[in-house]
Write a protein that holds these residues in place. Structure first.
Motif, PDB file in Angstrom:
ATOM      1  N   GLY A   1       0.766  -1.227   0.000  1.00 43.27           N
ATOM      2  CA  GLY A   1       0.000   0.000   0.000  1.00 43.27           C
ATOM      3  C   GLY A   1       0.801   1.284   0.000  1.00 43.27           C
ATOM      4  N   GLY A   2       2.122   1.204   0.148  1.00 48.42           N
ATOM      5  CA  GLY A   2       2.932   2.402   0.122  1.00 48.42           C
ATOM      6  C   GLY A   2       3.002   3.001  -1.270  1.00 48.42           C
ATOM      7  N   GLY A   3       3.501   4.237  -1.342  1.00 44.35           N
ATOM      8  CA  GLY A   3       3.615   4.898  -2.623  1.00 44.35           C
ATOM      9  C   GLY A   3       3.886   6.372  -2.485  1.00 44.35           C
ATOM     10  N   LEU A   4       3.720   7.085  -3.592  1.00 51.20           N
ATOM     11  CA  LEU A   4       3.956   8.519  -3.661  1.00 51.20           C
ATOM     12  C   LEU A   4       2.624   9.245  -3.758  1.00 51.20           C
ATOM     13  CD1 LEU A   4       5.823  10.996  -4.077  1.00 51.20           C
ATOM     14  CD2 LEU A   4       5.747  10.482  -6.526  1.00 51.20           C
ATOM     15  N   VAL A   5       2.413  10.212  -2.873  1.00 53.28           N
ATOM     16  CA  VAL A   5       1.187  11.003  -2.882  1.00 53.28           C
ATOM     17  C   VAL A   5       1.529  12.470  -2.652  1.00 53.28           C
ATOM     18  CG1 VAL A   5      -0.259   9.105  -2.065  1.00 53.28           C
ATOM     19  CG2 VAL A   5       0.772  10.685  -0.416  1.00 53.28           C
ATOM     20  N   GLN A   6       0.621  13.343  -3.045  1.00 53.62           N
ATOM     21  CA  GLN A   6       0.772  14.767  -2.795  1.00 53.62           C
ATOM     22  C   GLN A   6       0.316  15.114  -1.387  1.00 53.62           C
ATOM     23  OE1 GLN A   6      -1.576  16.245  -6.205  1.00 53.62           O
ATOM     24  NE2 GLN A   6       0.327  17.172  -6.944  1.00 53.62           N
ATOM     25  N   ALA A   7       0.847  16.194  -0.854  1.00 55.48           N
ATOM     26  CA  ALA A   7       0.418  16.667   0.456  1.00 55.48           C
ATOM     27  C   ALA A   7      -1.099  16.832   0.484  1.00 55.48           C
ATOM     28  CB  ALA A   7       1.102  17.983   0.797  1.00 55.48           C
ATOM     29  N   GLY A   8      -1.709  16.361   1.566  1.00 54.96           N
ATOM     30  CA  GLY A   8      -3.156  16.393   1.691  1.00 54.96           C
ATOM     31  C   GLY A   8      -3.849  15.141   1.209  1.00 54.96           C
ATOM     32  N   GLY A   9      -3.117  14.259   0.556  1.00 59.76           N
ATOM     33  CA  GLY A   9      -3.689  13.032   0.032  1.00 59.76           C
ATOM     34  C   GLY A   9      -3.778  11.931   1.073  1.00 59.76           C
ATOM     35  N   SER A  10      -4.182  10.737   0.616  1.00 62.19           N
ATOM     36  CA  SER A  10      -4.406   9.605   1.503  1.00 62.19           C
ATOM     37  C   SER A  10      -3.783   8.333   0.955  1.00 62.19           C
ATOM     38  CB  SER A  10      -5.907   9.364   1.707  1.00 62.19           C
ATOM     39  OG  SER A  10      -6.542  10.478   2.302  1.00 62.19           O
ATOM     40  N   LEU A  11      -3.419   7.435   1.861  1.00 63.36           N
ATOM     41  CA  LEU A  11      -2.954   6.098   1.534  1.00 63.36           C
ATOM     42  C   LEU A  11      -3.497   5.135   2.576  1.00 63.36           C
ATOM     43  CD1 LEU A  11       0.836   6.496   0.615  1.00 63.36           C
ATOM     44  CD2 LEU A  11      -1.001   5.818  -0.935  1.00 63.36           C
ATOM     45  N   ARG A  12      -3.671   3.878   2.177  1.00 67.38           N
ATOM     46  CA  ARG A  12      -4.064   2.828   3.100  1.00 67.38           C
ATOM     47  C   ARG A  12      -3.048   1.704   3.032  1.00 67.38           C
ATOM     48  NH1 ARG A  12      -9.278  -1.293   3.150  1.00 67.38           N
ATOM     49  NH2 ARG A  12      -9.524  -1.375   5.432  1.00 67.38           N
ATOM     50  N   LEU A  13      -2.362   1.463   4.140  1.00 71.14           N
ATOM     51  CA  LEU A  13      -1.392   0.391   4.231  1.00 71.14           C
ATOM     52  C   LEU A  13      -2.053  -0.871   4.762  1.00 71.14           C
ATOM     53  CD1 LEU A  13       1.650   2.285   5.798  1.00 71.14           C
ATOM     54  CD2 LEU A  13       0.965   2.118   3.391  1.00 71.14           C
ATOM     55  N   SER A  14      -1.600  -2.022   4.265  1.00 73.85           N
ATOM     56  CA  SER A  14      -2.097  -3.310   4.716  1.00 73.85           C
ATOM     57  C   SER A  14      -0.934  -4.184   5.149  1.00 73.85           C
ATOM     58  CB  SER A  14      -2.877  -4.023   3.608  1.00 73.85           C
ATOM     59  OG  SER A  14      -3.997  -3.276   3.203  1.00 73.85           O
ATOM     60  N   CYS A  15      -1.177  -5.050   6.121  1.00 77.34           N
ATOM     61  CA  CYS A  15      -0.172  -5.991   6.605  1.00 77.34           C
ATOM     62  C   CYS A  15      -0.859  -7.310   6.895  1.00 77.34           C
ATOM     63  CB  CYS A  15       0.504  -5.447   7.857  1.00 77.34           C
ATOM     64  SG  CYS A  15       1.627  -6.608   8.678  1.00 77.34           S
ATOM     65  N   THR A  16      -0.462  -8.356   6.183  1.00 75.27           N
ATOM     66  CA  THR A  16      -1.034  -9.679   6.364  1.00 75.27           C
ATOM     67  C   THR A  16      -0.033 -10.578   7.076  1.00 75.27           C
ATOM     68  OG1 THR A  16      -2.417  -9.462   4.388  1.00 75.27           O
ATOM     69  CG2 THR A  16      -2.027 -11.671   5.212  1.00 75.27           C
ATOM     70  N   VAL A  17      -0.504 -11.280   8.102  1.00 70.86           N
ATOM     71  CA  VAL A  17       0.344 -12.111   8.954  1.00 70.86           C
ATOM     72  C   VAL A  17       0.056 -13.578   8.705  1.00 70.86           C
ATOM     73  CG1 VAL A  17       1.022 -12.631  11.318  1.00 70.86           C
ATOM     74  CG2 VAL A  17       0.333 -10.305  10.698  1.00 70.86           C
ATOM     75  N   SER A  18       1.108 -14.379   8.640  1.00 68.91           N
ATOM     76  CA  SER A  18       0.978 -15.826   8.511  1.00 68.91           C
ATOM     77  C   SER A  18       1.956 -16.509   9.452  1.00 68.91           C
ATOM     78  CB  SER A  18       1.226 -16.278   7.075  1.00 68.91           C
ATOM     79  OG  SER A  18       2.553 -15.977   6.668  1.00 68.91           O
ATOM     80  N   GLY A  19       1.702 -17.790   9.757  1.00 69.49           N
ATOM     81  CA  GLY A  19       2.638 -18.584  10.537  1.00 69.49           C
ATOM     82  C   GLY A  19       2.219 -18.910  11.960  1.00 69.49           C
ATOM     83  N   ARG A  20       1.265 -18.178  12.502  1.00 64.72           N
ATOM     84  CA  ARG A  20       0.752 -18.446  13.840  1.00 64.72           C
ATOM     85  C   ARG A  20      -0.590 -17.761  14.017  1.00 64.72           C
ATOM     86  NH1 ARG A  20       3.532 -15.871  18.936  1.00 64.72           N
ATOM     87  NH2 ARG A  20       1.498 -16.577  19.719  1.00 64.72           N
ATOM     88  N   SER A  21      -1.211 -18.020  15.157  1.00 63.85           N
ATOM     89  CA  SER A  21      -2.499 -17.402  15.456  1.00 63.85           C
ATOM     90  C   SER A  21      -2.378 -15.887  15.457  1.00 63.85           C
ATOM     91  CB  SER A  21      -3.020 -17.892  16.805  1.00 63.85           C
ATOM     92  OG  SER A  21      -4.244 -17.260  17.126  1.00 63.85           O
ATOM     93  N   PHE A  22      -3.253 -15.226  14.722  1.00 61.95           N
ATOM     94  CA  PHE A  22      -3.222 -13.782  14.577  1.00 61.95           C
ATOM     95  C   PHE A  22      -4.212 -13.082  15.495  1.00 61.95           C
ATOM     96  CE2 PHE A  22      -5.205 -10.089  12.484  1.00 61.95           C
ATOM     97  CZ  PHE A  22      -4.116  -9.238  12.395  1.00 61.95           C
ATOM     98  N   SER A  23      -5.362 -13.668  15.693  1.00 60.38           N
ATOM     99  CA  SER A  23      -6.456 -12.983  16.371  1.00 60.38           C
ATOM    100  C   SER A  23      -6.168 -12.667  17.835  1.00 60.38           C
ATOM    101  CB  SER A  23      -7.739 -13.800  16.256  1.00 60.38           C
ATOM    102  OG  SER A  23      -7.599 -15.067  16.871  1.00 60.38           O
ATOM    103  N   SER A  24      -5.253 -13.372  18.475  1.00 63.72           N
ATOM    104  CA  SER A  24      -4.974 -13.165  19.892  1.00 63.72           C
ATOM    105  C   SER A  24      -3.763 -12.280  20.169  1.00 63.72           C
ATOM    106  CB  SER A  24      -4.773 -14.512  20.588  1.00 63.72           C
ATOM    107  OG  SER A  24      -3.645 -15.186  20.061  1.00 63.72           O
ATOM    108  N   ILE A  25      -3.186 -11.685  19.128  1.00 64.85           N
ATOM    109  CA  ILE A  25      -1.949 -10.917  19.254  1.00 64.85           C
ATOM    110  C   ILE A  25      -2.180  -9.462  18.860  1.00 64.85           C
ATOM    111  CG2 ILE A  25       0.450 -10.724  18.530  1.00 64.85           C
ATOM    112  CD1 ILE A  25      -0.162 -13.198  20.193  1.00 64.85           C
ATOM    113  N   ALA A  26      -1.628  -8.535  19.661  1.00 68.12           N
ATOM    114  CA  ALA A  26      -1.702  -7.116  19.330  1.00 68.12           C
ATOM    115  C   ALA A  26      -0.765  -6.784  18.170  1.00 68.12           C
ATOM    116  CB  ALA A  26      -1.355  -6.276  20.549  1.00 68.12           C
ATOM    117  N   MET A  27      -1.111  -5.743  17.419  1.00 69.49           N
ATOM    118  CA  MET A  27      -0.335  -5.336  16.260  1.00 69.49           C
ATOM    119  C   MET A  27      -0.034  -3.846  16.329  1.00 69.49           C
ATOM    120  SD  MET A  27      -0.020  -8.143  14.462  1.00 69.49           S
ATOM    121  CE  MET A  27       0.578  -7.443  12.918  1.00 69.49           C
ATOM    122  N   GLY A  28       1.040  -3.443  15.647  1.00 68.03           N
ATOM    123  CA  GLY A  28       1.412  -2.043  15.639  1.00 68.03           C
ATOM    124  C   GLY A  28       2.013  -1.607  14.315  1.00 68.03           C
TER     125      GLY A  28
END
Length: 124
Positions: free
Chosen positions: A8-35
């Motif tokens: 989701g990263g990229g180049l945007v102009q000031a005032g614009g918007s972006l949405r970053l995504s992060c997908t986790v694999s390898g262990r249980s995800f629902s019980s762990i905090a993310m940052g």
């Protein structure tokens, strides 16, 4: 083996918007905090936002409050960072991280796994 894959990263102009995504694999995800963290060249890694295991609690650094929103979809093993009203000062590499517990923290040392990072560049 826990893996975090960001997009989701990229180049945007000031005032614009972006949405970053992060997908986790390898262990249980629902019980762990993310940052989300970011790091500009020559500067220390900075905490941006965190979310508890069930999304019930979130925390933001002062500089992004009201502009950024962290959320998660446990069914998709994915955490998001919606970034609005972007400023050139937001330019950095953004990292997704998985904490060691179900509660959100702000210290980088409490996160056990990190994504590869995605570049966000805001032009003026």
């Amino acid at each position: 083996q826990v893996q975090l894959v960001e997009s989701g990263g990229g180049l945007v102009q000031a005032g614009g918007s972006l949405r970053l995504s992060c997908t986790v694999s390898g262990r249980s995800f629902s019980s762990i905090a993310m940052g989300w963290f970011r790091q500009a060249p020559g500067k220390e890694r900075e905490f941006i936002a965190a979310i508890s295991w069930n999304g019930g609690r979130t925390h933001y650094t002062d500089s992004v409050k009201g502009r950024f929103t962290i959320s998660r979809d446990n069914a998709k093993n994915t955490v998001y960072l919606q970034m609005n009203s972007l400023d050139p000062e937001d330019t950095a590499v953004y990292y997704c991280a998985q904490a060691s517990s179900s509660f959100a923290t702000i210290a980088p040392g409490t996160y056990n796994y990190w994504g590869q990072g995605t570049q966000v560049t805001v032009s003026s």
